[in-house]
Design a protein around this motif. Structure first.
Motif, mmCIF file in Angstrom:
data_model
loop_
_atom_site.group_PDB
_atom_site.id
_atom_site.type_symbol
_atom_site.label_atom_id
_atom_site.label_comp_id
_atom_site.label_asym_id
_atom_site.label_seq_id
_atom_site.Cartn_x
_atom_site.Cartn_y
_atom_site.Cartn_z
ATOM 1 N N MET A 100 0.857 -1.180 0.000
ATOM 2 C CA MET A 100 0.000 0.000 0.000
ATOM 3 C C MET A 100 0.894 1.231 0.000
ATOM 4 O O MET A 100 1.810 1.340 0.826
ATOM 5 C CB MET A 100 -0.918 0.019 1.223
ATOM 6 C CG MET A 100 -1.919 1.174 1.197
ATOM 7 S SD MET A 100 -3.079 1.169 2.586
ATOM 8 C CE MET A 100 -1.980 1.620 3.908
ATOM 9 N N SER A 101 0.616 2.131 -0.926
ATOM 10 C CA SER A 101 1.484 3.306 -1.079
ATOM 11 C C SER A 101 0.635 4.552 -1.254
ATOM 12 O O SER A 101 -0.348 4.557 -1.991
ATOM 13 C CB SER A 101 2.402 3.122 -2.295
ATOM 14 O OG SER A 101 3.130 4.300 -2.543
ATOM 15 N N LEU A 104 4.192 4.273 3.116
ATOM 16 C CA LEU A 104 4.464 3.083 2.303
ATOM 17 C C LEU A 104 4.455 1.871 3.215
ATOM 18 O O LEU A 104 5.106 1.876 4.281
ATOM 19 C CB LEU A 104 5.822 3.203 1.603
ATOM 20 C CG LEU A 104 6.280 1.968 0.804
ATOM 21 C CD1 LEU A 104 5.332 1.702 -0.356
ATOM 22 C CD2 LEU A 104 7.710 2.156 0.305
ATOM 23 N N LYS A 105 3.699 0.814 2.793
ATOM 24 C CA LYS A 105 3.619 -0.404 3.595
ATOM 25 C C LYS A 105 3.840 -1.617 2.689
ATOM 26 O O LYS A 105 3.255 -1.702 1.614
ATOM 27 C CB LYS A 105 2.262 -0.522 4.280
ATOM 28 C CG LYS A 105 2.142 -1.756 5.183
ATOM 29 C CD LYS A 105 0.756 -1.893 5.775
ATOM 30 C CE LYS A 105 -0.229 -2.429 4.729
ATOM 31 N NZ LYS A 105 -1.527 -2.782 5.344
ATOM 32 N N LEU A 134 6.594 -7.245 8.306
ATOM 33 C CA LEU A 134 5.931 -5.988 7.974
ATOM 34 C C LEU A 134 6.981 -4.892 7.849
ATOM 35 O O LEU A 134 7.870 -4.765 8.708
ATOM 36 C CB LEU A 134 4.913 -5.605 9.067
ATOM 37 C CG LEU A 134 4.277 -4.227 8.938
ATOM 38 C CD1 LEU A 134 3.403 -4.154 7.696
ATOM 39 C CD2 LEU A 134 3.470 -3.889 10.202
ATOM 40 N N PHE A 135 6.849 -4.107 6.761
ATOM 41 C CA PHE A 135 7.718 -2.938 6.586
ATOM 42 C C PHE A 135 6.829 -1.713 6.430
ATOM 43 O O PHE A 135 5.930 -1.682 5.590
ATOM 44 C CB PHE A 135 8.615 -3.091 5.348
ATOM 45 C CG PHE A 135 9.370 -1.842 5.018
ATOM 46 C CD1 PHE A 135 10.511 -1.470 5.742
ATOM 47 C CD2 PHE A 135 8.952 -0.992 3.989
ATOM 48 C CE1 PHE A 135 11.197 -0.306 5.445
ATOM 49 C CE2 PHE A 135 9.639 0.156 3.687
ATOM 50 C CZ PHE A 135 10.770 0.515 4.423
ATOM 51 N N GLU A 136 7.086 -0.672 7.258
ATOM 52 C CA GLU A 136 6.346 0.568 7.178
ATOM 53 C C GLU A 136 7.341 1.714 7.037
ATOM 54 O O GLU A 136 8.383 1.728 7.706
ATOM 55 C CB GLU A 136 5.513 0.804 8.440
ATOM 56 C CG GLU A 136 4.253 -0.013 8.509
ATOM 57 C CD GLU A 136 3.415 0.334 9.723
ATOM 58 O OE1 GLU A 136 2.193 0.511 9.568
ATOM 59 O OE2 GLU A 136 3.986 0.455 10.829
ATOM 60 N N ALA A 137 6.975 2.675 6.167
ATOM 61 C CA ALA A 137 7.830 3.855 5.985
ATOM 62 C C ALA A 137 6.960 5.101 6.047
ATOM 63 O O ALA A 137 6.077 5.298 5.194
ATOM 64 C CB ALA A 137 8.562 3.778 4.656
ATOM 65 N N GLU A 142 -4.231 5.932 9.215
ATOM 66 C CA GLU A 142 -5.651 6.088 8.888
ATOM 67 C C GLU A 142 -5.836 6.999 7.681
ATOM 68 O O GLU A 142 -6.652 6.726 6.803
ATOM 69 C CB GLU A 142 -6.390 6.656 10.107
ATOM 70 C CG GLU A 142 -6.467 5.681 11.268
ATOM 71 C CD GLU A 142 -7.131 6.301 12.484
ATOM 72 O OE1 GLU A 142 -7.395 7.536 12.440
ATOM 73 O OE2 GLU A 142 -7.397 5.565 13.473
ATOM 74 N N ARG A 143 -5.059 8.073 7.657
ATOM 75 C CA ARG A 143 -5.157 8.993 6.516
ATOM 76 C C ARG A 143 -4.688 8.321 5.228
ATOM 77 O O ARG A 143 -5.296 8.472 4.158
ATOM 78 C CB ARG A 143 -4.319 10.243 6.805
ATOM 79 C CG ARG A 143 -4.544 11.363 5.822
ATOM 80 C CD ARG A 143 -4.002 12.690 6.320
ATOM 81 N NE ARG A 143 -2.599 12.612 6.680
ATOM 82 C CZ ARG A 143 -2.124 12.697 7.926
ATOM 83 N NH1 ARG A 143 -2.960 12.857 8.960
ATOM 84 N NH2 ARG A 143 -0.812 12.647 8.175
ATOM 85 N N ALA A 144 -3.608 7.542 5.335
ATOM 86 C CA ALA A 144 -3.099 6.827 4.158
ATOM 87 C C ALA A 144 -4.110 5.784 3.667
ATOM 88 O O ALA A 144 -4.330 5.622 2.462
ATOM 89 C CB ALA A 144 -1.768 6.157 4.496
#
Length: 414
Positions: free
Chosen positions: A34-35, A40-41, A48-51, A100-102
């Motif tokens: 998901m971007s 970015l996920k 799990l990678f989150e940026a 949440e916004r993303a």
């Protein structure tokens, strides 16, 4: 709780950030990405990678490639400057708000893409429909143009033909007028000639009458002798005239009938327990006919079968047994017996025409009950050629044709 990926790598230029995330053996289909502009996920359980990106990026122009055990992202910066870090430092509450916004932005993006895709598909369908309608209209115009040209050509040919007919009629009328004038002139000449020679004709007639009056009864010839002429006809077994018959075929049929009556099968001697009348195929045939009339179809089959064991060359036995098999729904046996009867009913002559028609109808009926309508139609048409004025046979043949045409139409619509 997912395991956070920390062994990622990234590089940057003034306009682009290149990010590489290892997938640790996960299959491509199991990777969820998901971007958005600021988030970015990459999720592939249990990792799990989150940026939480340091600066906003242009998500619409950014790209992602997954393969070879790694996910590579090329993120285009909105402002041309060097980032101090890949991610900004925020607390958990702020991270939650960004997530949440993303997520909301991502859902809106997917919805917009779906709407755009639907609009595009509808536009393509509309274009294809308009194109098809245009082609059909051109085709109709071409057909109408061809019809108009054919109509004009036919009208011109008809007008030319009518003109030729009119010219021919005028020529015929002129010729008839010339013939009438010639005949009138010839008639006038003959009348004039006849007037000049009428007195000589009257004198000649008077001389003939005087000569006839001088004849005596002795000069007249004697009357002819009366007598009878004996007329004999060749005796025949067939109702048709000899000139209308096929003598070789009829003689062959009579010969086969005589041989069938003389034929006795070899296994008759084995039926020692039969009564004297039960050894007669004709007696057994009559018994089978009576059983059939009373509804005892199985008894009729037994009687015909025993008669066939005694004499296998009588076609009526097979044909009648086929009728019994039809009643008993032994359709394959009915086809077999009808075919055997038709083989014995050769050559085709007037004496066996009715029997051939019955055998064809019985075999055709068995074919139709087996839903082999094409084969059944052939037998009904063969019977109709023998008896073309049979209204019931005509109705059955037309009904089979309708069934075949209805089946073909159903297959075409399917």
């Amino acid at each position: 709780m997912p395991l956070l990926v920390t062994d990622y790598s990234w590089t940057q230029t003034d306009s682009t950030v290149c990010l590489s995330v290892p997938l640790k053996g996960a299959r491509v289909g199991k990777v969820d990405i998901m971007s958005t502009d600021e988030y970015l996920k990459v999720h592939y359980p249990p990792y799990l990678f989150e940026a939480f990106l340091f600066e906003p990026v242009d998500d619409d122009r950014s790209t992602a490639k997954v393969g070879g055990g790694v996910a590579v992202f090329s993120l285009l910066k909105r402002t041309n400057k060097v980032w101090e870090h890949l991610m900004m430092t925020i607390n958990n509450t702020e991270k939650k708000e960004v997530r949440e916004r993303a997520l909301l932005n991502y859902q809106e993006k997917l919805s917009a893409q779906s709407t755009s895709k639907t609009k595009k598909e509808n536009a393509e369908k509309k274009y294809a429909l308009q194109k098809m309608m245009k082609l059909e209209e051109e085709k109709r115009d071409s057909i109408q143009k061809t019809k108009d040209e054919e109509r004009e050509r036919t009208t011109a040919e008809l007008a030319a033909w009518q003109l030729r007919q009119k010219e021919n009629a005028e020529q015929e009328e002129q010729l008839e007028l010339h013939r009438h004038r010639d005949s009138q002139s010839k008639r006038g000449a003959m009348t004039e000639k006849r007037g000049n020679g009428c007195s000589a004709v009257r004198l000649d007639q008077r001389g003939d009458s005087e000569a006839n009056s001088k004849r005596t009864p002795e000069d007249l010839p004697a009357p002819r002798l009366a007598g009878n002429i004996q007329v004999t006809f060749t005796p025949r077994l067939f109702p048709t005239a000899l000139r209308e018959s096929r003598v070789p075929e009829e003689e062959e049929w009579l010969k086969k009938q005589a041989e069938a009556r003389r034929a006795v099968n070899a296994d008759v001697d084995e039926l020692e327990d039969l009564k004297e009348e039960e050894r007669n195929p004709d007696w057994l045939k009559d018994k089978g006919d009576k059983c059939f009339v009373t509804g005892d179809h199985l008894g009729a089959v037994n009687a015909y079968s025993l008669a066939i064991r005694l004499n296998r060359r009588i076609p009526a036995l097979y044909s009648n047994r086929a009728a019994c098999h039809l009643k008993l729904k032994n359709l394959h046996k009915a086809i077999e017996d009808s075919s055997k009867a038709l083989d014995l009913l050769t050559p085709p002559v007037a004496a066996n025409a009715a029997a051939r028609a019955r055998a064809n109808v019985r075999r055709g009926s068995a074919f139709c009950q087996l839903q082999l309508y094409a084969e059944g139609l052939q037998d009904y048409q063969a019977a109709l050629q023998i008896d073309p004025h049979n209204q019931a046979l005509q109705a059955d043949t037309q009904r089979i044709r309708d069934i075949i045409q209805g089946t073909a139409a159903t297959l075409e619509t399917q």
